[in-house]
Design an enzyme around this catalytic site. Sequence first.
Site, PDB file in Angstrom:
ATOM      1  N   GLY A  87       0.845  -1.036   0.162  1.00  0.00           N
ATOM      2  CA  GLY A  87      -0.003  -0.228  -0.551  1.00  0.00           C
ATOM      3  C   GLY A  87       0.834   1.094   0.430  1.00  0.00           C
ATOM      4  CG  LEU A 126       0.403   6.001   5.912  1.00  0.00           C
ATOM      5  CD1 LEU A 126      -0.761   6.476   6.866  1.00  0.00           C
ATOM      6  CD2 LEU A 126       0.791   4.555   6.427  1.00  0.00           C
ATOM      7  N   GLY A 127       1.957   4.915   2.551  1.00  0.00           N
ATOM      8  CA  GLY A 127       2.981   4.393   2.856  1.00  0.00           C
ATOM      9  C   GLY A 127       4.446   5.214   2.099  1.00  0.00           C
ATOM     10  CG  ASN A 158      -7.472   6.368   9.499  1.00  0.00           C
ATOM     11  OD1 ASN A 158      -6.700   6.844  10.433  1.00  0.00           O
ATOM     12  ND2 ASN A 158      -6.799   7.374   8.148  1.00  0.00           N
ATOM     13  CE  LYS A 216      -5.691   9.037  12.645  1.00  0.00           C
ATOM     14  NZ  LYS A 216      -5.396   8.843  11.422  1.00  0.00           N
ATOM     15  CG  ASN A 240     -12.448  10.803   7.121  1.00  0.00           C
ATOM     16  OD1 ASN A 240     -11.571  11.873   7.956  1.00  0.00           O
ATOM     17  ND2 ASN A 240     -11.606  10.202   6.922  1.00  0.00           N
ATOM     18  CD  GLU A 285      -9.664   4.101   3.806  1.00  0.00           C
ATOM     19  OE1 GLU A 285      -9.018   5.637   4.245  1.00  0.00           O
ATOM     20  OE2 GLU A 285      -8.850   3.281   4.848  1.00  0.00           O
TER      21      GLU A 285
HETATM   22  N1  LIG Z   1      -2.954   9.535   3.619  1.00  0.00           N
HETATM   23  C1  LIG Z   1      -2.973  10.762   5.033  1.00  0.00           C
HETATM   24  O1  LIG Z   1      -2.049  11.171   5.263  1.00  0.00           O
HETATM   25  C2  LIG Z   1      -2.967   9.854   6.445  1.00  0.00           C
HETATM   26  C3  LIG Z   1      -3.778   7.952   5.531  1.00  0.00           C
HETATM   27  N2  LIG Z   1      -4.047   7.365   7.166  1.00  0.00           N
HETATM   28  C4  LIG Z   1      -5.209   6.174   6.602  1.00  0.00           C
HETATM   29  O2  LIG Z   1      -4.000   4.906   5.874  1.00  0.00           O
HETATM   30  C5  LIG Z   1      -4.739   4.144   5.036  1.00  0.00           C
HETATM   31  C6  LIG Z   1      -3.863   4.781   3.265  1.00  0.00           C
HETATM   32  O3  LIG Z   1      -4.207   6.057   3.513  1.00  0.00           O
HETATM   33  P1  LIG Z   1      -3.235   6.418   1.958  1.00  0.00           P
HETATM   34  O4  LIG Z   1      -1.838   6.296   1.867  1.00  0.00           O
HETATM   35  O5  LIG Z   1      -3.852   8.275   1.732  1.00  0.00           O
HETATM   36  O6  LIG Z   1      -3.981   6.068   0.114  1.00  0.00           O
HETATM   37  P2  LIG Z   1      -3.543   6.170  -0.875  1.00  0.00           P
HETATM   38  O7  LIG Z   1      -5.165   5.398  -1.755  1.00  0.00           O
HETATM   39  O8  LIG Z   1      -2.707   6.846  -1.047  1.00  0.00           O
HETATM   40  O9  LIG Z   1      -2.776   4.537  -1.110  1.00  0.00           O
HETATM   41  C7  LIG Z   1      -3.168   3.301  -0.531  1.00  0.00           C
HETATM   42  C8  LIG Z   1      -2.427   2.953  -2.185  1.00  0.00           C
HETATM   43  O10 LIG Z   1      -2.374   0.937  -1.610  1.00  0.00           O
HETATM   44  C9  LIG Z   1      -2.200   0.825  -3.224  1.00  0.00           C
HETATM   45  N3  LIG Z   1      -2.896  -0.495  -3.549  1.00  0.00           N
HETATM   46  C10 LIG Z   1      -4.196  -0.547  -3.260  1.00  0.00           C
HETATM   47  N4  LIG Z   1      -4.725  -1.788  -3.636  1.00  0.00           N
HETATM   48  C11 LIG Z   1      -3.412  -2.292  -4.238  1.00  0.00           C
HETATM   49  C12 LIG Z   1      -3.743  -3.323  -4.815  1.00  0.00           C
HETATM   50  N5  LIG Z   1      -3.792  -4.636  -5.181  1.00  0.00           N
HETATM   51  N6  LIG Z   1      -1.716  -3.649  -5.066  1.00  0.00           N
HETATM   52  C13 LIG Z   1      -1.019  -2.965  -4.758  1.00  0.00           C
HETATM   53  N7  LIG Z   1      -1.102  -1.953  -4.191  1.00  0.00           N
HETATM   54  C14 LIG Z   1      -1.995  -1.615  -3.653  1.00  0.00           C
HETATM   55  C15 LIG Z   1      -2.410   2.270  -4.061  1.00  0.00           C
HETATM   56  O11 LIG Z   1      -1.994   1.822  -5.315  1.00  0.00           O
HETATM   57  P3  LIG Z   1      -2.276   2.490  -6.349  1.00  0.00           P
HETATM   58  O12 LIG Z   1      -0.802   3.464  -6.499  1.00  0.00           O
HETATM   59  O13 LIG Z   1      -1.757   1.630  -7.744  1.00  0.00           O
HETATM   60  O14 LIG Z   1      -3.330   4.148  -5.993  1.00  0.00           O
HETATM   61  C16 LIG Z   1      -2.146   3.248  -2.844  1.00  0.00           C
HETATM   62  O15 LIG Z   1      -0.573   3.735  -3.146  1.00  0.00           O
HETATM   63  C17 LIG Z   1      -5.992   5.010   4.725  1.00  0.00           C
HETATM   64  O16 LIG Z   1      -6.622   3.246   5.808  1.00  0.00           O
HETATM   65  C18 LIG Z   1      -6.499   6.287   5.415  1.00  0.00           C
HETATM   66  O17 LIG Z   1      -7.507   6.020   6.085  1.00  0.00           O
HETATM   67  C19 LIG Z   1      -4.136   7.231   8.458  1.00  0.00           C
HETATM   68  C20 LIG Z   1      -3.210   8.911   8.470  1.00  0.00           C
HETATM   69  C21 LIG Z   1      -3.302   9.749   7.280  1.00  0.00           C
HETATM   70  C1  LIG Z   2      -7.085  12.916  10.737  1.00  0.00           C
HETATM   71  C2  LIG Z   2      -6.083  13.066   9.615  1.00  0.00           C
HETATM   72  C3  LIG Z   2      -5.877  14.435   8.759  1.00  0.00           C
HETATM   73  C4  LIG Z   2      -4.645  12.178   9.967  1.00  0.00           C
HETATM   74  O1  LIG Z   2      -3.751  13.214  10.720  1.00  0.00           O
HETATM   75  C5  LIG Z   2      -6.473  11.802   8.469  1.00  0.00           C
HETATM   76  O2  LIG Z   2      -6.578  10.802   8.958  1.00  0.00           O
HETATM   77  C6  LIG Z   2      -7.267  11.317   7.473  1.00  0.00           C
HETATM   78  O3  LIG Z   2      -6.749  12.140   6.419  1.00  0.00           O
HETATM   79  O4  LIG Z   2      -7.492  10.880   7.033  1.00  0.00           O
END
Ligand SMILES: NC(=O)C1=CN([C@@H]2O[C@H](COP(=O)(O)OP(=O)(O)OC[C@H]3O[C@@H](n4cnc5c(N)ncnc54)[C@H](OP(=O)(O)O)[C@@H]3O)[C@@H](O)[C@H]2O)C=CC1
Ligand SMILES: CC(C)(CO)C(=O)C(=O)O
Length: 304
Positions: free
Chosen positions: A7, A11-12, A102, A184, A192, A268
């Site tokens: 992922g 975040l990743g 999340n 959270k 959201n 989500e």
């Molecule tokens: N963004 C943030 O600041 C925050 C996010 N979160 C939580 O973290 C989690 C991730 O969020 P976020 O990073 O924003 O999400 P994104 O959509 O940016 O990232 C999700 C990633 O998962 C990948 N993915 C999904 N399915 C597959 C698959 N089958 N094979 C390979 N890769 C796959 C996507 O691939 P592809 O590159 O092809 O799209 C994408 O890169 C969520 O639960 C979110 O709520 C929590 C706090 C903060």
């Molecule tokens: C609370 C926050 C903004 C991360 O701190 C978040 O979880 C989101 O964007 O989904």
Amino acid sequence: MRIAVVGSGALGLYYGALLQRAGNEVTFLLRRDYEAVSASGLTVRSINGDFKLDKVSAALRPEEIGETELVLVGLKTFANDSYQELIAPLVGDKTYILTLQNGLGNEELLAELFGSYRILGGVAFLCANRGEPGTVHHLGAGRIELGCFADAPESLLTEVAVMFRAAGVDCRQVRDLKSARWQKLVWNIPFNGLCTLLNAPVDRLLTNAATRSLVRDIMLEVIAAANAQGLQEPIPAEFAEKMLVFSDGMGPYRPSMLIDREEQRPLELDAIFARAVAAGAKSGVQLDKTSMLHSLLQFVSAEC
Ligand SMILES: NC(=O)C1=CN([C@@H]2O[C@H](COP(=O)(O)OP(=O)(O)OC[C@H]3O[C@@H](n4cnc5c(N)ncnc54)[C@H](OP(=O)(O)O)[C@@H]3O)[C@@H](O)[C@H]2O)C=CC1
Ligand SMILES: CC(C)(CO)C(=O)C(=O)O
């Protein structure tokens, strides 16, 4: 540590890049960004200073990575039905899995598939968005709170927390992961939900008296449900005010769910809304406002 990021989105990519910069051996399982990252590396545009990783280990399939020490899960929760396919090839006897996703139910599903003794969970107070392929934007915050799920060893949690701190992340260990998850949700459910439904960033909800008051009421509803879950560390009502103040500092931040709506991806809803409503109902607390947000978001989601 040898780490695989499953992922690799906002975040990743962000935490993975910090961990690689600190000297860990990180491989990113990539999809959209595979070609860009393989060809030109990974760029982090951060409020703490931009940096670039010229050489990044990238894979398209988990089988190319093989067994690893730590799997960092950054999938959106609507992709959790891919856990088995994406994570199983990375798991050996000494592999641990940390989800920073999340919502509720992520650790439980990972534990069912891979064994509870290897599961760590965490919540990330991060504001990150994806940019063009190969670039991630860190817009604010970044603290993470980590806890053991069930019987995962505390020593492992400490090792992982030390690793994040060495990478420059404000990382705290918590005794009660369930309480951290609900804390959270106190943010995610109102922001959201309302930002996505109203197509408005965080600051617009907070500067309007009516929506600010609604956000507070929803937070208090979520806190009541949280405290009916038998938490070791109950959440005080004042936590709502603390979260409002934290959010005042976010400016025009657009929560990830709002971006998912704009880009016509699934939302989500199960992990963040349905599971919270169900857990509340099971313990005698009706989450009426949260339930209404959930219904409206289901409508919006079906329209996408
Ligand atoms: N963004 C943030 O600041 C925050 C996010 N979160 C939580 O973290 C989690 C991730 O969020 P976020 O990073 O924003 O999400 P994104 O959509 O940016 O990232 C999700 C990633 O998962 C990948 N993915 C999904 N399915 C597959 C698959 N089958 N094979 C390979 N890769 C796959 C996507 O691939 P592809 O590159 O092809 O799209 C994408 O890169 C969520 O639960 C979110 O709520 C929590 C706090 C903060
Ligand atoms: C609370 C926050 C903004 C991360 O701190 C978040 O979880 C989101 O964007 O989904």
